[in-house]
Design an enzyme around this catalytic site. Structure first.
Site, PDB file in Angstrom:
ATOM      1  N   GLY A 148     -22.527  -5.253 -45.198  1.00 23.88           N
ATOM      2  CA  GLY A 148     -22.770  -4.621 -46.479  1.00 23.88           C
ATOM      3  C   GLY A 148     -22.421  -5.550 -47.633  1.00 23.88           C
ATOM      4  N   CYS A 149     -22.795  -5.136 -48.833  1.00 19.74           N
ATOM      5  CA  CYS A 149     -22.594  -5.995 -50.005  1.00 19.74           C
ATOM      6  C   CYS A 149     -21.121  -6.103 -50.388  1.00 19.74           C
ATOM      7  CB  CYS A 149     -23.441  -5.482 -51.169  1.00 19.74           C
ATOM      8  SG  CYS A 149     -23.279  -3.717 -51.525  1.00 19.74           S
ATOM      9  N   TYR A 150     -20.456  -4.981 -50.602  1.00 19.56           N
ATOM     10  CA  TYR A 150     -19.018  -5.047 -50.881  1.00 19.56           C
ATOM     11  C   TYR A 150     -18.264  -5.755 -49.740  1.00 19.56           C
ATOM     12  CZ  TYR A 150     -19.018  -1.716 -54.872  1.00 19.56           C
ATOM     13  OH  TYR A 150     -19.202  -1.086 -56.090  1.00 19.56           O
ATOM     14  N   THR A 152     -19.186  -8.059 -47.742  1.00 20.55           N
ATOM     15  CA  THR A 152     -19.398  -9.502 -47.746  1.00 20.55           C
ATOM     16  C   THR A 152     -18.490 -10.182 -48.767  1.00 20.55           C
ATOM     17  OG1 THR A 152     -21.690  -9.337 -46.979  1.00 20.55           O
ATOM     18  CG2 THR A 152     -21.081 -11.326 -48.192  1.00 20.55           C
ATOM     19  N   SER A 153     -18.496  -9.686 -49.992  1.00 25.42           N
ATOM     20  CA  SER A 153     -17.691 -10.326 -51.043  1.00 25.42           C
ATOM     21  C   SER A 153     -16.201 -10.212 -50.752  1.00 25.42           C
ATOM     22  CB  SER A 153     -18.018  -9.706 -52.407  1.00 25.42           C
ATOM     23  OG  SER A 153     -17.725  -8.321 -52.428  1.00 25.42           O
TER      24      SER A 153
END
Length: 342
Positions: A148-150, A152-153
């Site tokens: 997911g995006c969150y 990953t960061s």
């Protein structure tokens, strides 16, 4: 040429995936599905793809996905798990950009996503596709769970600290902000312009679906359970994630060297010079994650700043990066894109 199908090509992640695949020299797009838009030319919905994608949307039944080498699912949660087994049996490699195969604990997944999992056997073999940690497993994966995006960061930001065991693993904090496109291409009141513009808010403080995914990853890196407080925020911008991460040092370490050494040679992680403050606009439309690490006033608190484009490194770009690894292609193929500015 790698024959590729895309299931669900009408959302923000889907069109970003098509943008990247359309410039991939070793990919042939053979099918893009949409039940609601079947028969419409893809470029009629997305004029940005005129001259790049000449296909029409087709229904999944008419797509002959079992003839593809790889199929991407850019669909809502719960779709890929219903179709993946048949594709895998036909020798197709599946890359799911939703959350169906990200969490290895089925009961945990069902609690957070509110449905019964349709393919628990595939969850057991699915590879979590964070390239910076799992390249060897990705190469042979039949089912790949795109992060997911969150997650990953946050995971990339914490990774060097957690792997090295130099912070208090019981009290990690991730304060993350996302642009509105992270909510998807659908009509909902909270993401209307009049609701989200000129405003800033936290949400999911009591629990967000990405929490167990992030915690699972950090636990794997650490080799032991971690405690994580994760608070997401909605910001009045279209693209981008900015994660501000906090941890307490338990060992004295050269943080800049730790990060530079861990990500040396990584094509899509940029450890910025000491004292930097990466901005979301510095990664817009690119597959890059930019990271800066700080130790305010020389104390025992570490502050890590991690920025990505939620639709690229946080979704479609990472999926193409994983495709490249799976098929033995140079990892940066189709992804060597200079960020858009302003």
């Amino acid at each position: 040429m790698i024959k590729v199908g895309v299931v669900g090509g009408t959302g923000y992640t889907g069109v970003e995936l098509l943008r990247l695949l359309s410039r991939h020299p070793q990919v042939e797009l053979v099918a893009i599905t949409s039940r609601g838009e079947a028969g419409m030319a893809v470029s009629d919905m997305f004029p940005s793809l005129r001259g790049r994608v000449g296909l029409k949307f087709v229904t999944p039944q008419d797509a002959a996905l079992d003839k593809c080498d790889a199929v991407f699912f850019a669909t809502p949660n719960g779709i890929a798990m219903q179709q993946a087994a048949g594709l895998v049996a036909a020798g197709v490699r599946v890359i799911d950009l939703a959350a169906d195969f990200r969490i290895s604990d089925i009961a945990e997944w069902e609690k957070w996503y509110g449905m019964t999992h349709a393919a628990p056997d595939l969850v057991a073999e699915a590879v979590y596709g964070l390239p910076e940690t799992s390249r060897e497993q990705i190469r042979t994966a039949r089912v790949l769970a795109n992060p997911g995006c969150y997650p990953t960061s946050v995971q990339l930001g914490f990774l060097p600290l957690v792997e090295a065991g130099v912070v208090d693993l019981a009290h990690l904090i991730a304060d993350a902000k996302s642009g509105v496109s992270g909510a998807g291409r659908k009509a909902e009141v909270p993401t209307l312009f009049s609701e989200s513009a000129d405003s800033f808010k936290a949400y999911g403080v009591s629990g967000h679906r990405h929490l167990p995914e992030i915690r699972q990853g950090l636990t794997r890196f650490a080799g032991q359970p971690v405690g994580l407080t994760f608070v997401p925020h909605l910001t009045p911008m279209i693209r981008g994630i900015h994660a501000t991460l906090y941890a307490r040092l338990t060992k004295d370490v050269d943080l800049q060297a730790l990060y530079e050494q861990r990500f040396a040679g990584e094509p899509f992680v940029d450890v910025m010079p000491q004292g930097s403050h990466p901005e979301t606009r510095s990664v817009r439309a690119s597959n890059m994650c930019r990271i800066a690490v700080h130790r305010p006033q020389g104390g025992d608190t570490v502050v890590v700043l991690s920025v990505i484009d939620n639709l690229v490194k946080g979704a479609a770009g990472q999926a193409v990066q994983n495709l490249n690894i799976m098929f033995g292609i140079e990892e940066s193929t189709a992804l060597d894109i200079v960020p858009v500015s302003p």
